[in-house]
Motif scaffolding. Sequence first.
Motif, PDB file in Angstrom:
ATOM      1  N   ARG B 130     -20.157  -4.932  18.909  1.00 15.77           N
ATOM      2  CA  ARG B 130     -19.879  -3.866  17.927  1.00 15.77           C
ATOM      3  C   ARG B 130     -20.513  -2.512  18.577  1.00 15.77           C
ATOM      4  NH1 ARG B 130     -20.202  -5.309  11.324  1.00 15.77           N
ATOM      5  NH2 ARG B 130     -18.790  -6.509  11.389  1.00 15.77           N
ATOM      6  N   ARG B 131     -21.277  -2.553  19.614  1.00 15.08           N
ATOM      7  CA  ARG B 131     -22.129  -1.581  20.064  1.00 15.08           C
ATOM      8  C   ARG B 131     -21.232  -0.533  20.757  1.00 15.08           C
ATOM      9  NH1 ARG B 131     -27.876  -4.728  21.402  1.00 15.08           N
ATOM     10  NH2 ARG B 131     -27.929  -5.021  19.237  1.00 15.08           N
ATOM     11  N   ASP B 132     -19.955  -1.232  21.350  1.00 19.88           N
ATOM     12  CA  ASP B 132     -18.876  -0.062  21.970  1.00 19.88           C
ATOM     13  C   ASP B 132     -17.664  -0.426  21.688  1.00 19.88           C
ATOM     14  OD1 ASP B 132     -17.531  -1.080  24.729  1.00 19.88           O
ATOM     15  OD2 ASP B 132     -19.565  -2.143  24.201  1.00 19.88           O
ATOM     16  N   THR B 133     -16.747   0.637  21.538  1.00 20.92           N
ATOM     17  CA  THR B 133     -15.366   0.237  21.048  1.00 20.92           C
ATOM     18  C   THR B 133     -14.788  -0.707  21.483  1.00 20.92           C
ATOM     19  OG1 THR B 133     -14.679   2.199  22.234  1.00 20.92           O
ATOM     20  CG2 THR B 133     -15.297   2.579  19.847  1.00 20.92           C
ATOM     21  N   ALA B 152     -10.620 -11.283  11.845  1.00 23.57           N
ATOM     22  CA  ALA B 152     -10.030 -10.194  12.795  1.00 23.57           C
ATOM     23  C   ALA B 152      -9.918  -8.799  11.911  1.00 23.57           C
ATOM     24  CB  ALA B 152      -8.795 -10.572  13.136  1.00 23.57           C
ATOM     25  N   ASP B 153      -9.216  -9.127  10.757  1.00 24.64           N
ATOM     26  CA  ASP B 153      -8.823  -8.090   9.702  1.00 24.64           C
ATOM     27  C   ASP B 153     -10.069  -7.529   9.217  1.00 24.64           C
ATOM     28  OD1 ASP B 153      -6.140  -8.471   9.917  1.00 24.64           O
ATOM     29  OD2 ASP B 153      -6.104  -9.742   8.193  1.00 24.64           O
ATOM     30  N   ALA B 154     -11.221  -8.399   8.820  1.00 24.62           N
ATOM     31  CA  ALA B 154     -12.476  -7.961   8.466  1.00 24.62           C
ATOM     32  C   ALA B 154     -13.223  -7.014   9.353  1.00 24.62           C
ATOM     33  CB  ALA B 154     -13.250  -8.854   8.074  1.00 24.62           C
ATOM     34  N   GLU B 155     -12.965  -7.345  10.632  1.00 23.51           N
ATOM     35  CA  GLU B 155     -13.813  -6.920  11.750  1.00 23.51           C
ATOM     36  C   GLU B 155     -13.001  -5.374  11.964  1.00 23.51           C
ATOM     37  OE1 GLU B 155     -16.094  -6.942  13.854  1.00 23.51           O
ATOM     38  OE2 GLU B 155     -17.133  -8.570  12.756  1.00 23.51           O
ATOM     39  N   MET B 156     -11.674  -5.504  11.827  1.00 23.23           N
ATOM     40  CA  MET B 156     -10.784  -4.041  11.762  1.00 23.23           C
ATOM     41  C   MET B 156     -11.127  -3.320  10.903  1.00 23.23           C
ATOM     42  SD  MET B 156      -8.754  -2.492  13.610  1.00 23.23           S
ATOM     43  CE  MET B 156      -7.853  -3.305  14.810  1.00 23.23           C
ATOM     44  N   ALA B 157     -11.416  -3.644   9.775  1.00 22.76           N
ATOM     45  CA  ALA B 157     -11.810  -2.758   8.589  1.00 22.76           C
ATOM     46  C   ALA B 157     -13.301  -2.228   9.023  1.00 22.76           C
ATOM     47  CB  ALA B 157     -11.868  -3.577   7.355  1.00 22.76           C
ATOM     48  N   GLU B 158     -14.076  -2.956   9.378  1.00 20.44           N
ATOM     49  CA  GLU B 158     -15.377  -2.559   9.935  1.00 20.44           C
ATOM     50  C   GLU B 158     -15.302  -1.508  10.784  1.00 20.44           C
ATOM     51  OE1 GLU B 158     -18.560  -2.963   8.742  1.00 20.44           O
ATOM     52  OE2 GLU B 158     -17.820  -3.886   6.892  1.00 20.44           O
ATOM     53  N   TYR B 159     -14.343  -1.927  11.816  1.00 20.63           N
ATOM     54  CA  TYR B 159     -14.307  -0.785  12.983  1.00 20.63           C
ATOM     55  C   TYR B 159     -13.657   0.452  12.401  1.00 20.63           C
ATOM     56  CZ  TYR B 159     -11.988   1.040  17.242  1.00 20.63           C
ATOM     57  OH  TYR B 159     -11.689   1.889  18.320  1.00 20.63           O
ATOM     58  N   ARG B 160     -12.806   0.348  11.441  1.00 19.49           N
ATOM     59  CA  ARG B 160     -12.287   1.672  11.258  1.00 19.49           C
ATOM     60  C   ARG B 160     -13.206   2.508  10.323  1.00 19.49           C
ATOM     61  NH1 ARG B 160      -6.190  -0.629   9.385  1.00 19.49           N
ATOM     62  NH2 ARG B 160      -5.226  -0.051  11.722  1.00 19.49           N
ATOM     63  N   LYS B 161     -14.077   1.622   9.813  1.00 13.25           N
ATOM     64  CA  LYS B 161     -15.035   2.439   8.937  1.00 13.25           C
ATOM     65  C   LYS B 161     -15.809   3.121   9.756  1.00 13.25           C
ATOM     66  CE  LYS B 161     -16.445   0.003   5.586  1.00 13.25           C
ATOM     67  NZ  LYS B 161     -17.392  -1.178   4.826  1.00 13.25           N
ATOM     68  N   ALA B 162     -16.301   2.502  10.944  1.00 15.97           N
ATOM     69  CA  ALA B 162     -17.273   2.871  11.907  1.00 15.97           C
ATOM     70  C   ALA B 162     -16.525   4.135  12.668  1.00 15.97           C
ATOM     71  CB  ALA B 162     -17.917   2.000  12.522  1.00 15.97           C
ATOM     72  N   ASN B 163     -15.285   4.016  12.855  1.00 17.44           N
ATOM     73  CA  ASN B 163     -14.756   4.821  13.585  1.00 17.44           C
ATOM     74  C   ASN B 163     -13.635   5.668  12.864  1.00 17.44           C
ATOM     75  OD1 ASN B 163     -15.672   4.340  16.722  1.00 17.44           O
ATOM     76  ND2 ASN B 163     -15.193   2.397  15.581  1.00 17.44           N
ATOM     77  N   ARG B 164     -14.110   6.412  11.971  1.00 19.68           N
ATOM     78  CA  ARG B 164     -13.297   7.313  10.987  1.00 19.68           C
ATOM     79  C   ARG B 164     -12.325   8.073  11.643  1.00 19.68           C
ATOM     80  NH1 ARG B 164     -15.430   7.066   5.636  1.00 19.68           N
ATOM     81  NH2 ARG B 164     -17.316   5.933   5.428  1.00 19.68           N
ATOM     82  N   ALA B 165     -12.803   8.522  12.893  1.00 18.45           N
ATOM     83  CA  ALA B 165     -11.813   9.306  13.639  1.00 18.45           C
ATOM     84  C   ALA B 165     -10.727   8.891  13.838  1.00 18.45           C
ATOM     85  CB  ALA B 165     -12.766   9.867  14.837  1.00 18.45           C
ATOM     86  N   TYR B 166     -10.531   7.627  14.008  1.00 19.00           N
ATOM     87  CA  TYR B 166      -9.361   6.604  14.443  1.00 19.00           C
ATOM     88  C   TYR B 166      -8.716   6.231  13.156  1.00 19.00           C
ATOM     89  CZ  TYR B 166     -12.111   7.023  18.561  1.00 19.00           C
ATOM     90  OH  TYR B 166     -12.894   7.809  19.716  1.00 19.00           O
ATOM     91  N   ALA B 167      -9.149   6.569  11.894  1.00 16.91           N
ATOM     92  CA  ALA B 167      -8.703   5.789  10.880  1.00 16.91           C
ATOM     93  C   ALA B 167      -7.384   6.172  10.567  1.00 16.91           C
ATOM     94  CB  ALA B 167      -9.501   5.897   9.795  1.00 16.91           C
ATOM     95  N   GLY B 168      -6.993   7.449  10.897  1.00 18.73           N
ATOM     96  CA  GLY B 168      -5.609   7.887  10.673  1.00 18.73           C
ATOM     97  C   GLY B 168      -4.843   8.064  11.739  1.00 18.73           C
ATOM     98  N   SER B 169      -5.398   7.622  12.993  1.00 21.88           N
ATOM     99  CA  SER B 169      -4.548   7.561  14.303  1.00 21.88           C
ATOM    100  C   SER B 169      -3.273   6.633  14.157  1.00 21.88           C
ATOM    101  CB  SER B 169      -5.242   7.136  15.266  1.00 21.88           C
ATOM    102  OG  SER B 169      -4.548   6.959  16.424  1.00 21.88           O
ATOM    103  N   PRO B 170      -2.140   7.212  14.250  1.00 25.07           N
ATOM    104  CA  PRO B 170      -0.795   6.523  14.134  1.00 25.07           C
ATOM    105  C   PRO B 170      -0.658   5.082  15.169  1.00 25.07           C
ATOM    106  CG  PRO B 170      -0.373   8.469  15.380  1.00 25.07           C
ATOM    107  CD  PRO B 170      -1.674   8.546  14.842  1.00 25.07           C
ATOM    108  N   ASP B 171      -1.395   5.321  16.088  1.00 22.56           N
ATOM    109  CA  ASP B 171      -1.175   4.130  17.323  1.00 22.56           C
ATOM    110  C   ASP B 171      -2.518   3.080  16.923  1.00 22.56           C
ATOM    111  OD1 ASP B 171      -2.381   5.859  19.985  1.00 22.56           O
ATOM    112  OD2 ASP B 171      -3.069   5.922  18.086  1.00 22.56           O
ATOM    113  N   ARG B 172      -3.052   3.277  16.013  1.00 17.24           N
ATOM    114  CA  ARG B 172      -4.195   2.146  15.718  1.00 17.24           C
ATOM    115  C   ARG B 172      -3.982   1.307  14.489  1.00 17.24           C
ATOM    116  NH1 ARG B 172      -7.282   1.613  20.023  1.00 17.24           N
ATOM    117  NH2 ARG B 172      -7.804   3.461  20.941  1.00 17.24           N
TER     118      ARG B 172
END
Lengths: 219, 172
Positions: B130-133, B152-172
């Motif tokens: 989790r230390r780098d994207t 994987a979904d849980a990790e993705m949710a965590e990832y999105r939470k941690a990277n709010r900047a990408y949460a709304g990105s259409p290609d993620r």
Amino acid sequence: MNHALTMDGLTTSESTVRFARTTRTRRVDVVSDDEDAQLMLAYARGDMRAFEQLYARHRGALYRYLVRQSRDNEIAHDLFQEVWSRVIVNRARYEPRAKFRTFLFTLAHNCFIDHCRRVKARPSSMGVDDADAADLLRTDDSAAPDTAMERDEASRHYRAALATLPQEQRDVYLLHEESDLSLEEIARITGVGPETAKSRLRYAVGKLKAALSAVKDLA
Amino acid sequence: MSGPDEFDDFVARRKPLFPRPPDGLEPPADLDRMVLRQAREAIRSETSEPAYHGTRWGMPVAIAATVLVAATIVLHVGMMQRDPVPKVTVQNITQRTEQAPAGAVTTAAPALAAPETSATPLPQTTPAWRRDTRSWLAQIERLRAEGKTAEADAEMAEYRKANRAYAGSPDR
């Protein structure tokens, strides 16, 4: 009359081109048709000298044909230029399938016909020129036994007699006299059969001979 | 009228039927000059044609080259824009500054210089991936590949939470 055509003004240091008078030596014509074709092809490749030679060979005959046909120097000059202009423009498309003279006089014939159409002339009635016909009937009472004068007179009568011919007959006769082409070639140029061309020539010659002998009798 | 033999001789140019006087007709010198000038100019214009041909095909080539260069630039710029660049906000920088003395994982380099680094500070117990994207996303892919979809979904949710900047990105 010989005249020198200086190319100065047209090119920087071109030499003078002399056109010797094209004397009436067609029966001992030394101009090779093949040579004409080669000259034309050389000109198409950009050889100006070739054109000058070609022009020198045919300018006189073509000019006489057009002057006698049109019976007007200005028209003849325009047509003369137009014919050579067509030769120049069509140089790249020229193929030596026929004699160059046939090509040249076909252009001349067509230019003259086009001219007649343009001025709404009636080619069949163009045979009689009032001035020339009057010349034909006139005799010079003070005919001096001077050779030059006699020659001028004969020339005048000849022109007048020629002017009395119908245009089709004069056309065939002049092509026969000036172009040095065969009757078959003349027929092709004028768009008639060889027999028609021969018939027209026969009539033309008969009329000319009669007119000239009548003048001689009067004299 | 002349007899047939006489006429045939005339047609064959063996014998004239009547003497034809010389008329001495010749084209005037001016006319000669005009015709020859025209003939010469026709050749001149022909020899100068190659230069004209050059410009004639040069124009399409120039247009094609311009289009090619323009397309290359557009493609290059488009590909550059696809790479995710973390959103730099005042809040992120403040958080980063606060976390730094506490021994955060983030590098000493400024945030702008390390776009791949996570913008949100992570706790000490954070797993290594989790230390780098990049390694985080690789781990998610790995879990998916192993069929562990829920993880994987849980990790993705965590990832999105941690990277709010990408949460709304259409290609993620």
